[in-house]
Design a protein around this motif. Structure first.
Motif, PDB file in Angstrom:
ATOM      1  N   TYR A 102       0.812  -1.221   0.000  1.00 12.71           N
ATOM      2  CA  TYR A 102       0.000   0.000   0.000  1.00 12.71           C
ATOM      3  C   TYR A 102       0.847   1.273   0.000  1.00 12.71           C
ATOM      4  N   TRP A 103       2.106   1.147  -0.384  1.00 17.12           N
ATOM      5  CA  TRP A 103       3.029   2.278  -0.365  1.00 17.12           C
ATOM      6  C   TRP A 103       2.577   3.414  -1.271  1.00 17.12           C
ATOM      7  N   TYR A 104       1.902   3.113  -2.353  1.00 14.77           N
ATOM      8  CA  TYR A 104       1.572   4.131  -3.355  1.00 14.77           C
ATOM      9  C   TYR A 104       0.765   5.278  -2.740  1.00 14.77           C
ATOM     10  N   LEU A 105      -0.230   4.943  -1.920  1.00 17.95           N
ATOM     11  CA  LEU A 105      -1.065   5.979  -1.308  1.00 17.95           C
ATOM     12  C   LEU A 105      -0.248   6.857  -0.365  1.00 17.95           C
ATOM     13  N   TYR A 106       0.615   6.233   0.396  1.00 11.93           N
ATOM     14  CA  TYR A 106       1.457   6.978   1.335  1.00 11.93           C
ATOM     15  C   TYR A 106       2.430   7.895   0.601  1.00 11.93           C
ATOM     16  N   VAL A 107       3.112   7.359  -0.412  1.00 10.71           N
ATOM     17  CA  VAL A 107       4.099   8.139  -1.161  1.00 10.71           C
ATOM     18  C   VAL A 107       3.422   9.276  -1.924  1.00 10.71           C
ATOM     19  N   LEU A 108       2.263   9.004  -2.521  1.00 11.82           N
ATOM     20  CA  LEU A 108       1.560  10.053  -3.257  1.00 11.82           C
ATOM     21  C   LEU A 108       1.148  11.188  -2.328  1.00 11.82           C
ATOM     22  N   PHE A 109       0.683  10.854  -1.128  1.00 11.52           N
ATOM     23  CA  PHE A 109       0.335  11.905  -0.169  1.00 11.52           C
ATOM     24  C   PHE A 109       1.582  12.703   0.215  1.00 11.52           C
ATOM     25  N   ALA A 110       2.712  12.017   0.396  1.00 16.45           N
ATOM     26  CA  ALA A 110       3.959  12.719   0.721  1.00 16.45           C
ATOM     27  C   ALA A 110       4.318  13.707  -0.388  1.00 16.45           C
ATOM     28  N   PHE A 111       4.066  13.327  -1.636  1.00 16.14           N
ATOM     29  CA  PHE A 111       4.353  14.230  -2.760  1.00 16.14           C
ATOM     30  C   PHE A 111       3.467  15.478  -2.694  1.00 16.14           C
ATOM     31  N   PHE A 112       2.225  15.315  -2.269  1.00 17.13           N
ATOM     32  CA  PHE A 112       1.345  16.477  -2.119  1.00 17.13           C
ATOM     33  C   PHE A 112       1.834  17.378  -0.980  1.00 17.13           C
ATOM     34  N   VAL A 113       2.386  16.769   0.056  1.00 20.73           N
ATOM     35  CA  VAL A 113       2.967  17.559   1.143  1.00 20.73           C
ATOM     36  C   VAL A 113       4.146  18.380   0.621  1.00 20.73           C
ATOM     37  N   PHE A 114       4.990  17.757  -0.206  1.00 18.03           N
ATOM     38  CA  PHE A 114       6.132  18.479  -0.776  1.00 18.03           C
ATOM     39  C   PHE A 114       5.661  19.665  -1.621  1.00 18.03           C
ATOM     40  N   LEU A 115       4.625  19.443  -2.422  1.00 20.64           N
ATOM     41  CA  LEU A 115       4.090  20.534  -3.244  1.00 20.64           C
ATOM     42  C   LEU A 115       3.564  21.668  -2.364  1.00 20.64           C
ATOM     43  N   SER A 116       2.904  21.308  -1.262  1.00 21.06           N
ATOM     44  CA  SER A 116       2.390  22.332  -0.344  1.00 21.06           C
ATOM     45  C   SER A 116       3.523  23.141   0.261  1.00 21.06           C
ATOM     46  N   LEU A 117       4.621  22.479   0.601  1.00 18.24           N
ATOM     47  CA  LEU A 117       5.771  23.182   1.168  1.00 18.24           C
ATOM     48  C   LEU A 117       6.389  24.136   0.146  1.00 18.24           C
ATOM     49  N   ILE A 118       6.498  23.676  -1.112  1.00 12.35           N
ATOM     50  CA  ILE A 118       7.032  24.538  -2.170  1.00 12.35           C
ATOM     51  C   ILE A 118       6.149  25.771  -2.328  1.00 12.35           C
ATOM     52  N   ARG A 119       4.836  25.538  -2.305  1.00 12.16           N
ATOM     53  CA  ARG A 119       3.896  26.647  -2.460  1.00 12.16           C
ATOM     54  C   ARG A 119       3.942  27.589  -1.262  1.00 12.16           C
ATOM     55  N   ALA A 120       4.052  27.022  -0.051  1.00 18.09           N
ATOM     56  CA  ALA A 120       4.078  27.842   1.164  1.00 18.09           C
ATOM     57  C   ALA A 120       5.336  28.703   1.237  1.00 18.09           C
ATOM     58  N   MET A 121       6.467  28.173   0.735  1.00 18.55           N
ATOM     59  CA  MET A 121       7.721  28.920   0.765  1.00 18.55           C
ATOM     60  C   MET A 121       7.831  29.895  -0.397  1.00 18.55           C
ATOM     61  N   LYS A 122       6.771  29.884  -1.262  1.00 17.60           N
ATOM     62  CA  LYS A 122       6.741  30.775  -2.420  1.00 17.60           C
ATOM     63  C   LYS A 122       7.979  30.617  -3.305  1.00 17.60           C
ATOM     64  N   ARG A 123       8.434  29.380  -3.401  1.00 22.32           N
ATOM     65  CA  ARG A 123       9.552  29.061  -4.279  1.00 22.32           C
ATOM     66  C   ARG A 123       9.061  28.929  -5.716  1.00 22.32           C
ATOM     67  N   ASN A 124       9.960  29.186  -6.669  1.00 22.74           N
ATOM     68  CA  ASN A 124       9.671  28.836  -8.051  1.00 22.74           C
ATOM     69  C   ASN A 124       9.393  27.341  -8.097  1.00 22.74           C
ATOM     70  N   LEU A 125       8.308  26.961  -8.754  1.00 21.70           N
ATOM     71  CA  LEU A 125       7.874  25.562  -8.739  1.00 21.70           C
ATOM     72  C   LEU A 125       8.980  24.623  -9.199  1.00 21.70           C
ATOM     73  N   TYR A 126       9.650  24.966 -10.286  1.00 24.11           N
ATOM     74  CA  TYR A 126      10.636  24.050 -10.855  1.00 24.11           C
ATOM     75  C   TYR A 126      11.899  23.974 -10.002  1.00 24.11           C
ATOM     76  N   ILE A 127      12.282  25.096  -9.421  1.00 18.64           N
ATOM     77  CA  ILE A 127      13.416  25.073  -8.488  1.00 18.64           C
ATOM     78  C   ILE A 127      13.052  24.237  -7.267  1.00 18.64           C
ATOM     79  N   GLY A 128      11.822  24.425  -6.769  1.00 15.37           N
ATOM     80  CA  GLY A 128      11.360  23.643  -5.620  1.00 15.37           C
ATOM     81  C   GLY A 128      11.356  22.155  -5.911  1.00 15.37           C
ATOM     82  N   MET A 129      10.915  21.790  -7.101  1.00 10.52           N
ATOM     83  CA  MET A 129      10.913  20.374  -7.483  1.00 10.52           C
ATOM     84  C   MET A 129      12.334  19.811  -7.467  1.00 10.52           C
TER      85      MET A 129
END
Length: 203
Positions: A102-129
């Motif tokens: 069941y790793w897929y659900l956990y890892v996918l949620f972690a990826f959404f957390v990373f996106l939220s952090l990039i957005r919260a830090m107001k980083r350029n999306l591609y640099i954040g990635m």
């Protein structure tokens, strides 16, 4: 992009589901008592496709992390149910890399957390990635095949984050550029496939 369903995305999801099932049905790949050479190719392909599709249908500007957290419900419910059904140790569900499948659900949620952090830090999306990928690679090499690494699932994260990001990049305009330069893209991809195939034969 409108809210209606996109046929080719649904079709690709269906193909990816079929490939995942095929990849986990070893009996159809057995030739003379050993696995076919095609199984590793299939295994490399299906989960990156899933992650790319997940990224493609994600709107970075509008997605809600709290709503995405709902995917942890089936992760825990079905994960614990399967753990109890096959009588596996509950601790192993958390410490295994694959989380008993069941790793897929956990890892996918972690990826959404990373996106939220990039957005919260107001980083350029591609640099954040790129920074996230560097961080995941660092975690992977520090904790590879350790309890810490398998608990975090660093193997899955650092390998699949680029494909998730690719899906987002395709959604944000790269796909339109590909459509407008079909011949060039097809030529480059064909040369890449020939190069990989030739290199594999030489090795």
């Amino acid at each position: 992009m409108n809210a209606s369903r996109i046929f080719y995305i649904d079709a690709l999801k269906a193909i990816a589901i079929v490939l995942v099932v095929m990849g986990h049905t070893n009996v159809i790949w057995e030739v003379g008592g050993s696995n076919s050479v095609y199984l590793p190719i299939l295994s490399v392909f299906h989960m990156p496709l899933f992650m790319a599709l997940s990224g493609y249908v994600t709107n970075v500007e509008t997605f809600n992390l709290a709503k995405r957290a709902k995917m942890l419900i089936p992760f825990f419910v079905f994960g614990f149910a399967w753990t109890a059904f096959v009588q596996l140790p509950i601790g192993g569900f958390f410490t295994s890399e694959a989380k008993y499948g069941y790793w897929y659900l956990y890892v996918l949620f972690a990826f959404f957390v990373f996106l939220s952090l990039i957005r919260a830090m107001k980083r350029n999306l591609y640099i954040g990635m790129g920074l996230v990928q560097i961080g995941l690679m660092g975690l992977h090499f520090m904790f590879h095949r350790t309890i810490t690494g398998t608990t975090i699932s660093t193997d899955h994260m650092f390998q699949l984050w680029p494909f998730f990001c690719l899906g987002i990049i395709l959604r944000r305009g790269l796909l339109n550029k590909i459509y407008s330069h079909k011949i060039k893209v097809l030529t480059i991809c064909s040369l890449g496939v020939v190069g990989i195939w030739g290199g594999a034969n030489i090795l």
